[in-house]
Design an enzyme around this catalytic site. Structure first.
Site, PDB file in Angstrom:
ATOM      1  N   THR A  19     -40.818   5.658 -28.679  1.00 45.67           N
ATOM      2  CA  THR A  19     -39.906   4.849 -29.491  1.00 45.67           C
ATOM      3  C   THR A  19     -40.513   4.355 -30.801  1.00 45.67           C
ATOM      4  OG1 THR A  19     -38.718   2.723 -29.481  1.00 45.67           O
ATOM      5  CG2 THR A  19     -40.666   2.852 -28.107  1.00 45.67           C
ATOM      6  N   ASP A  20     -39.648   4.092 -31.763  1.00 46.84           N
ATOM      7  CA  ASP A  20     -40.042   3.450 -33.029  1.00 46.84           C
ATOM      8  C   ASP A  20     -40.542   2.014 -32.803  1.00 46.84           C
ATOM      9  OD1 ASP A  20     -37.384   2.884 -32.216  1.00 46.84           O
ATOM     10  OD2 ASP A  20     -36.827   2.198 -34.214  1.00 46.84           O
ATOM     11  N   TYR A  67     -41.393  -4.476 -24.461  1.00 49.84           N
ATOM     12  CA  TYR A  67     -40.920  -3.089 -24.355  1.00 49.84           C
ATOM     13  C   TYR A  67     -41.811  -2.164 -25.183  1.00 49.84           C
ATOM     14  CZ  TYR A  67     -37.992   0.969 -25.557  1.00 49.84           C
ATOM     15  OH  TYR A  67     -37.534   2.239 -25.788  1.00 49.84           O
ATOM     16  N   LYS A  89     -44.257   0.801 -23.866  1.00 52.35           N
ATOM     17  CA  LYS A  89     -44.064   2.191 -24.293  1.00 52.35           C
ATOM     18  C   LYS A  89     -45.346   2.735 -24.934  1.00 52.35           C
ATOM     19  CE  LYS A  89     -40.886   4.448 -24.331  1.00 52.35           C
ATOM     20  NZ  LYS A  89     -40.401   5.466 -23.337  1.00 52.35           N
ATOM     21  N   GLY A 115     -30.010   9.001 -17.739  1.00 51.44           N
ATOM     22  CA  GLY A 115     -29.935   8.198 -18.964  1.00 51.44           C
ATOM     23  C   GLY A 115     -29.282   8.952 -20.104  1.00 51.44           C
ATOM     24  N   ALA A 136     -37.097   5.706 -18.514  1.00 47.01           N
ATOM     25  CA  ALA A 136     -37.721   4.541 -19.154  1.00 47.01           C
ATOM     26  C   ALA A 136     -36.964   3.280 -18.784  1.00 47.01           C
ATOM     27  CB  ALA A 136     -37.717   4.705 -20.680  1.00 47.01           C
ATOM     28  N   TYR A 137     -37.659   2.169 -18.939  1.00 51.28           N
ATOM     29  CA  TYR A 137     -37.015   0.850 -18.865  1.00 51.28           C
ATOM     30  C   TYR A 137     -36.687   0.491 -20.306  1.00 51.28           C
ATOM     31  CZ  TYR A 137     -36.510  -4.156 -17.776  1.00 51.28           C
ATOM     32  OH  TYR A 137     -36.039  -5.434 -17.616  1.00 51.28           O
ATOM     33  N   THR A 138     -35.407   0.535 -20.671  1.00 53.31           N
ATOM     34  CA  THR A 138     -35.026   0.418 -22.087  1.00 53.31           C
ATOM     35  C   THR A 138     -34.340  -0.907 -22.437  1.00 53.31           C
ATOM     36  OG1 THR A 138     -32.966   1.580 -21.623  1.00 53.31           O
ATOM     37  CG2 THR A 138     -34.801   2.919 -22.408  1.00 53.31           C
TER      38      THR A 138
HETATM   39  N1  LIG Z   1     -32.127   3.859 -26.549  1.00 55.62           N
HETATM   40  C1  LIG Z   1     -32.740   3.861 -27.722  1.00 55.62           C
HETATM   41  O1  LIG Z   1     -32.213   3.383 -28.745  1.00 55.62           O
HETATM   42  C2  LIG Z   1     -34.090   4.483 -27.833  1.00 55.62           C
HETATM   43  C3  LIG Z   1     -34.713   4.476 -29.074  1.00 55.62           C
HETATM   44  C4  LIG Z   1     -35.943   5.086 -29.194  1.00 55.62           C
HETATM   45  C5  LIG Z   1     -36.537   5.687 -28.105  1.00 55.62           C
HETATM   46  N2  LIG Z   1     -35.930   5.645 -26.903  1.00 55.62           N
HETATM   47  C6  LIG Z   1     -36.610   6.282 -25.771  1.00 55.62           C
HETATM   48  O2  LIG Z   1     -35.848   7.415 -25.385  1.00 55.62           O
HETATM   49  C7  LIG Z   1     -36.037   7.666 -24.000  1.00 55.62           C
HETATM   50  C8  LIG Z   1     -34.724   7.825 -23.306  1.00 55.62           C
HETATM   51  O3  LIG Z   1     -33.998   6.625 -23.503  1.00 55.62           O
HETATM   52  P1  LIG Z   1     -32.455   6.513 -23.194  1.00 55.62           P
HETATM   53  O4  LIG Z   1     -31.820   5.934 -24.391  1.00 55.62           O
HETATM   54  O5  LIG Z   1     -31.950   7.793 -22.619  1.00 55.62           O
HETATM   55  O6  LIG Z   1     -32.547   5.389 -22.082  1.00 55.62           O
HETATM   56  P2  LIG Z   1     -31.557   5.065 -20.880  1.00 55.62           P
HETATM   57  O7  LIG Z   1     -30.187   5.517 -21.214  1.00 55.62           O
HETATM   58  O8  LIG Z   1     -31.809   3.641 -20.542  1.00 55.62           O
HETATM   59  O9  LIG Z   1     -32.092   6.022 -19.728  1.00 55.62           O
HETATM   60  C9  LIG Z   1     -33.287   5.800 -19.074  1.00 55.62           C
HETATM   61  C10 LIG Z   1     -33.140   6.385 -17.700  1.00 55.62           C
HETATM   62  O10 LIG Z   1     -34.358   6.159 -17.001  1.00 55.62           O
HETATM   63  C11 LIG Z   1     -34.010   5.794 -15.684  1.00 55.62           C
HETATM   64  N3  LIG Z   1     -35.070   5.041 -15.033  1.00 55.62           N
HETATM   65  C12 LIG Z   1     -35.378   3.729 -15.158  1.00 55.62           C
HETATM   66  N4  LIG Z   1     -36.409   3.410 -14.359  1.00 55.62           N
HETATM   67  C13 LIG Z   1     -36.745   4.550 -13.702  1.00 55.62           C
HETATM   68  C14 LIG Z   1     -37.711   4.871 -12.738  1.00 55.62           C
HETATM   69  N5  LIG Z   1     -38.544   3.957 -12.266  1.00 55.62           N
HETATM   70  N6  LIG Z   1     -37.768   6.148 -12.273  1.00 55.62           N
HETATM   71  C15 LIG Z   1     -36.925   7.093 -12.736  1.00 55.62           C
HETATM   72  N7  LIG Z   1     -35.998   6.849 -13.648  1.00 55.62           N
HETATM   73  C16 LIG Z   1     -35.902   5.597 -14.131  1.00 55.62           C
HETATM   74  C17 LIG Z   1     -32.762   4.965 -15.827  1.00 55.62           C
HETATM   75  O11 LIG Z   1     -32.097   4.907 -14.578  1.00 55.62           O
HETATM   76  P3  LIG Z   1     -31.102   3.683 -14.248  1.00 55.62           P
HETATM   77  O12 LIG Z   1     -29.981   3.839 -15.218  1.00 55.62           O
HETATM   78  O13 LIG Z   1     -30.753   3.921 -12.839  1.00 55.62           O
HETATM   79  O14 LIG Z   1     -31.911   2.450 -14.503  1.00 55.62           O
HETATM   80  C18 LIG Z   1     -32.006   5.756 -16.887  1.00 55.62           C
HETATM   81  O15 LIG Z   1     -31.222   6.740 -16.294  1.00 55.62           O
HETATM   82  C19 LIG Z   1     -36.879   6.491 -23.483  1.00 55.62           C
HETATM   83  O16 LIG Z   1     -38.218   6.879 -23.439  1.00 55.62           O
HETATM   84  C20 LIG Z   1     -36.703   5.430 -24.538  1.00 55.62           C
HETATM   85  O17 LIG Z   1     -37.798   4.565 -24.575  1.00 55.62           O
HETATM   86  C21 LIG Z   1     -34.716   5.072 -26.733  1.00 55.62           C
END
Ligand SMILES: NC(=O)c1ccc[n+]([C@@H]2O[C@H](COP(=O)([O-])OP(=O)(O)OC[C@H]3O[C@@H](n4cnc5c(N)ncnc54)[C@H](OP(=O)(O)O)[C@@H]3O)[C@@H](O)[C@H]2O)c1
Length: 289
Positions: A101-102, A125, A129, A11, A60-62
């Site tokens: 997350t926020d 979501y 979380k 991710g 995460a499932y985002t």
């Molecule tokens: N994106 C935002 O704006 C944001 C904001 C605040 C907080 N966060 C938090 O930051 C963290 C990282 O987010 P990110 O932006 O890097 O998200 P991301 O790009 O969606 O990456 C999440 C990764 O988790 C993998 N994943 C999904 N289901 C899985 C499972 N069952 N087992 C193992 N891996 C799995 C996904 O794989 P696939 O691609 O193969 O599905 C993806 O590689 C998360 O906890 C998210 O909640 C994100």
């Protein structure tokens, strides 16, 4: 050397962690295809094979809107997953650093959220979380939860890339103007996660987000200004401000989710960059690429 095992390596944050491993860290990175965190057995096997000092859960499932129609998947990945990771970490006496997350907040305030503020997620979501945070907190592992917000990156699918691509094609944009948050660079978050990996005294829930605040519309306008001044985009496109109601998404989002990072800043002796400066820095790397 501190041995670190990272789940969710494919991710945005996982990838940035993999690209910025400090010298004193021996890192092992697992993508979803290498270890699905919803499988307690697979997570346990991975932890026993690497015997880490620290486990980082960046998986995460985002898909915030998709989660509304697929809550069981969202809860499996965002609540059961961290529970599995924390239990496995505890079994080898490793610390867990978990990213949250926020969107655990409801946005019914105008003051930046501190880690002590009461979560009240508005969407599936956010609820999933929050359950993940609680699972990590209630596990037997020493734990650190870092909540981040509005993550962007110069690569992959995210707001910055989506907006830039439309601007490069000269296509106008409609962008929500009544949600306010803190745009945060995934690379900057990864740097701070690595610092925390070697600071075992930092525990509990902390916040880390770009300094300052913006609406999504202001964020898009800033991207355009910086992209034009750096020569990435030739001419301005229309960026129409719209309300959340006009934009219409399946998931409700908080109107205000600015995070107060001061507690973690104080603990580490460093603070996040102002979001606009971090964005300018990120865009300069796109220019060079
Ligand atoms: N994106 C935002 O704006 C944001 C904001 C605040 C907080 N966060 C938090 O930051 C963290 C990282 O987010 P990110 O932006 O890097 O998200 P991301 O790009 O969606 O990456 C999440 C990764 O988790 C993998 N994943 C999904 N289901 C899985 C499972 N069952 N087992 C193992 N891996 C799995 C996904 O794989 P696939 O691609 O193969 O599905 C993806 O590689 C998360 O906890 C998210 O909640 C994100």
């Amino acid at each position: 050397m501190t041995r670190v095992l990272v789940f969710g390596a494919g991710g945005r944050v996982g990838n940035r962690l993999a690209l910025s491993v400090p010298g004193e860290i021996a890192g092992k990175f697992l993508t979803r295809s290498e270890c699905d965190i919803t499988s307690a057995g697979a997570v346990q096997d991975a932890v026993e094979a690497w015997r880490p000092d620290v486990v980082i859960n960046a998986a995460a499932y985002t898909a915030v809107d998709d989660a509304e129609s697929d809550p069981s998947r969202a809860f499996a990945v965002n609540a059961e997953g961290p529970r599995n990771v924390a239990a496995a970490a505890a079994s080898v006496k490793a610390r867990i650093i978990h990213i949250s997350t926020d969107y655990v907040f409801d946005g019914e305030t105008r003051l930046p959220y501190t880690p002590e503020d009461q979560p009240n997620p508005l969407n599936v979501y956010g609820k999933s979380k929050r359950e993940g945070e609680i699972a990590v907190r209630d596990s037997n592992a020493r734990s650190l939860v870092i909540r981040a917000s509005w993550l962007y990156d110069t690569e992959g699918r995210n707001f910055l890339r989506a907006v830039l691509e439309r601007m490069m094609k000269g296509q106008p944009l409609r962008v929500v103007a009544d949600q306010v948050g803190s745009p945060t660079s995934a690379a900057g978050l990864a740097r701070i996660v690595w610092v925390c990996a070697t600071h075992p005294e930092i525990e509990g829930i902390h916040h880390w987000a770009g300094l300052g605040r913006a609406s999504w519309h202001e964020f898009a306008v800033a991207i355009q200004e910086l992209a034009i001044s750096s020569g990435l985009v030739k001419s301005a496109v229309m960026i129409e401000p719209v309300t959340s109601a006009e934009y219409g998404t399946p998931a409700r989002r908080p109107r205000f989710s600015v995070l107060d990072s001061s507690a973690l800043s104080k603990a580490l002796g460093r603070s996040p960059d102002p979001w606009r400066e971090a964005l300018a820095d990120s865009l300069s790397q796109v220019t060079r690429a």
